[in-house]
Scaffold this motif. Sequence first.
Motif, PDB file in Angstrom:
ATOM      1  N   MET A   1     -19.324  14.695  -2.349  1.00 47.10           N
ATOM      2  CA  MET A   1     -18.493  13.867  -3.101  1.00 47.10           C
ATOM      3  C   MET A   1     -18.013  12.431  -2.319  1.00 47.10           C
ATOM      4  N   GLU A   2     -17.988  12.662  -0.991  1.00 48.56           N
ATOM      5  CA  GLU A   2     -17.800  11.731   0.010  1.00 48.56           C
ATOM      6  C   GLU A   2     -19.081  10.515  -0.283  1.00 48.56           C
ATOM      7  N   GLU A   3     -20.154  11.210  -0.435  1.00 50.63           N
ATOM      8  CA  GLU A   3     -21.259  10.289  -0.722  1.00 50.63           C
ATOM      9  C   GLU A   3     -20.955   9.345  -2.143  1.00 50.63           C
ATOM     10  N   GLU A   4     -20.818  10.229  -3.096  1.00 53.20           N
ATOM     11  CA  GLU A   4     -20.554   9.842  -4.440  1.00 53.20           C
ATOM     12  C   GLU A   4     -19.502   8.762  -4.481  1.00 53.20           C
ATOM     13  N   TYR A   5     -18.130   8.936  -3.767  1.00 56.14           N
ATOM     14  CA  TYR A   5     -17.239   7.903  -3.647  1.00 56.14           C
ATOM     15  C   TYR A   5     -17.759   6.662  -2.983  1.00 56.14           C
ATOM     16  N   ALA A   6     -18.316   7.009  -1.920  1.00 52.58           N
ATOM     17  CA  ALA A   6     -18.895   5.723  -1.106  1.00 52.58           C
ATOM     18  C   ALA A   6     -19.659   4.958  -2.108  1.00 52.58           C
ATOM     19  N   LYS A   7     -20.688   5.567  -2.846  1.00 48.00           N
ATOM     20  CA  LYS A   7     -21.440   4.735  -3.793  1.00 48.00           C
ATOM     21  C   LYS A   7     -20.577   3.565  -4.753  1.00 48.00           C
TER      22      LYS A   7
ATOM     23  N   ASP B   1     -17.647   2.909  -4.377  1.00 44.58           N
ATOM     24  CA  ASP B   1     -16.796   1.732  -3.503  1.00 44.58           C
ATOM     25  C   ASP B   1     -17.765   0.850  -2.955  1.00 44.58           C
ATOM     26  N   GLY B   2     -19.223   1.002  -3.321  1.00 47.93           N
ATOM     27  CA  GLY B   2     -19.996   0.175  -2.541  1.00 47.93           C
ATOM     28  C   GLY B   2     -20.298   0.458  -1.209  1.00 47.93           C
ATOM     29  N   GLY B   3     -20.096   1.584  -0.599  1.00 44.64           N
ATOM     30  CA  GLY B   3     -20.121   1.548   0.808  1.00 44.64           C
ATOM     31  C   GLY B   3     -21.694   2.287   1.313  1.00 44.64           C
ATOM     32  N   ALA B   4     -22.311   2.618   0.435  1.00 42.53           N
ATOM     33  CA  ALA B   4     -23.720   3.192   0.822  1.00 42.53           C
ATOM     34  C   ALA B   4     -24.661   2.594   0.378  1.00 42.53           C
TER      35      ALA B   4
END
Length: 77
Positions: free
Chosen positions: A66-72, A74-77
């Motif tokens: 979920m953290e990875e998905e939210y980062a994607k 938000d443009g973070g990953a």
Amino acid sequence: MSSIDQNEPSAMGPREAALNNAARAESRQQPEQTQATGAGVNTGAGTTREKTETESQADREYEERMEEEYAKRDGGA
């Protein structure tokens, strides 16, 4: 005012009555929804059991995904 039940076959035409009967038959064939069970589920009984290591690991992996998905998003990953 009329007290005719709209779901009563006598209040419907033949097509509507057939569709209503089919819908009732289909709803009887569907399996019952089961409530969630397991560690951490609030059953209202006031007690819960400790999570197993497998459940804890699954929770950690889910949170990471979920953290990875939210980062994607938000443009973070």
